[in-house]
Scaffold this active site. Structure first.
Site: not given
Ligand code: GTA
Length: 331
Positions: A179, A199, A201, A265-267, A270-271
């Site tokens: 990225e 992000d 998403k 958070p999921s990860y 810190l972000h």
């Molecule tokens: N640029 O590889 C990545 C990457 N990954 C693996 C995660 N993120 C990434 N960003 C880049 N490259 O906002 C982003 C995630 C998230 C952040 C981590 O890093 O998109 P967090 O640690 O607080 O974790 O933030 P969180 O919020 O649980 O993560 P996430 O994935 O947003 O999940 C929350 C809910 O959002 C999920 O349970 C699901 O219901 C929904 N969701 C997740 N992904 C998608 C999607 N692609 N489309 C629609 N809804 C989604």
């Protein structure tokens, strides 16, 4: 670079059998290799769905669990928003097909079939996916937990140390293995620096659902719970420079941004999340989001605010951490 990246993979990935096949593709993305990007699209032909984890008519998304070339995978398909610049072509005579569904007095509905390039679906692929990824995307009932500072140290911390998602993707971003071309702004300082990028998403087609994340360069800061007044310069730096970079790049003013942490958070690296006020980013509700401006004020008034006070957050019914909290209550 891949060897370094693999060495740092801390995941407890129950399903993972072969290492990071898609990481190679994302390296191709970094180098702008169009042929490799094309092959990314084609690999979905081999996806075989085993379960629909969740579907949401409102979000126009479906979350699928299945197999991709024999490996566990999660695929998320989501219709992308319609942008104003595509409307004229979408409605034009030559390019779209219009079929009447019903007409009644002044009311009528149609099916409009726009040309393929205006009919894009965002596909997010997690492969190889772990059992935790499958759980994460499954629609489930949640329960609110109140965690004291002591609960964090005795229940949550041991749990997350053994059970967290791999941070490989985070390290790949910080080390420019993946990225790199998507980075919007970077402050390389090891103490107060961070990388700001879209992000995954956000499809970046329109600013009304803008969503970026700032990932700190400092290693070892897991979440809000690790923050003390010593981190104020880091947090203030993210706040100031993140807002400025978003204004410069996207023309979105600071007073249109929701800037926050997730807890939990999921990860656990810190972000900070930057999303627009008008959008309903997943996890922006009061039970999970902590505004950066509140965090700054709380740390200014009490150095140990986040290690001492109780924090509430939702946990899914099948969460291992929820089970640990229930066990602790019974003791
Ligand atoms: N640029 O590889 C990545 C990457 N990954 C693996 C995660 N993120 C990434 N960003 C880049 N490259 O906002 C982003 C995630 C998230 C952040 C981590 O890093 O998109 P967090 O640690 O607080 O974790 O933030 P969180 O919020 O649980 O993560 P996430 O994935 O947003 O999940 C929350 C809910 O959002 C999920 O349970 C699901 O219901 C929904 N969701 C997740 N992904 C998608 C999607 N692609 N489309 C629609 N809804 C989604």
């Amino acid at each position: 670079a891949e060897a370094t990246a693999r060495k740092r993979d801390h995941g407890s990935d129950e399903f993972c059998t072969t290492p990071k096949r898609l990481k190679v593709d994302s390296e191709a993305e970094s180098s702008g290799n169009e042929e490799e990007l094309q092959s990314d699209t084609n690999i979905l032909c081999g996806f075989k769905t085993t379960t629909v984890l969740k579907d949401s008519a409102r979000e126009k998304a479906i979350f699928l669990h299945g197999k991709l070339d024999g490996q566990e995978a999660v695929v998320i398909l989501q219709k992308t928003p319609i942008t104003e610049d595509t409307v004229a072509e979408m409605l034009s005579d030559g390019s779209s097909r219009l079929t009447l569904e019903m007409r009644n007095d002044i009311y009528s509905t149609y099916q409009l079939q726009p040309p393929a390039h205006l009919n894009v679906i965002k596909a997010t692929v997690v492969c190889p996916a772990t059992a935790k990824h499958v759980k994460k995307y499954q629609g489930q009932e949640s329960f609110l937990v109140e965690e004291t500072g002591e609960d964090y140290r005795s229940i949550t911390l041991p749990y997350i140390q053994g059970q967290s998602f791999s941070l490989q993707w985070v390290f790949n971003i910080l080390e420019k293995i993946a990225e790199a071309e998507r980075i919007v702004y970077e402050d390389p300082d090891p103490d107060v620096g961070f990388v700001l990028l879209p992000d995954f998403k956000w499809d970046q087609k329109q600013n009304h659902d803008l969503y970026l994340i700032a990932i700190v360069h400092q290693r070892g800061l897991k979440s809000l719970r690790d923050l003390t007044a010593a981190h104020l310069p880091l947090l203030q730096n993210i706040c100031n420079k993140g807002k400025e970079a978003i204004l410069q790049r996207y023309g979105v003013a600071a007073n249109k941004l929701r800037i926050y942490f997730h807890y939990q958070p999921s990860y656990y690296h810190l972000h900070v999340h930057f999303s627009t006020l008008g959008s309903e980013a997943p996890g922006c509700g009061v039970e999970r989001a902590h505004l950066l401006s509140d965090v700054l004020q709380n740390l200014r008034s009490d150095d140990l605010y986040y290690s001492r006070r109780s924090l509430c957050f939702p946990l899914r019914a099948d969460s291992g951490l929820l089970a640990k909290f229930k066990q602790a209550e019974q003791l």
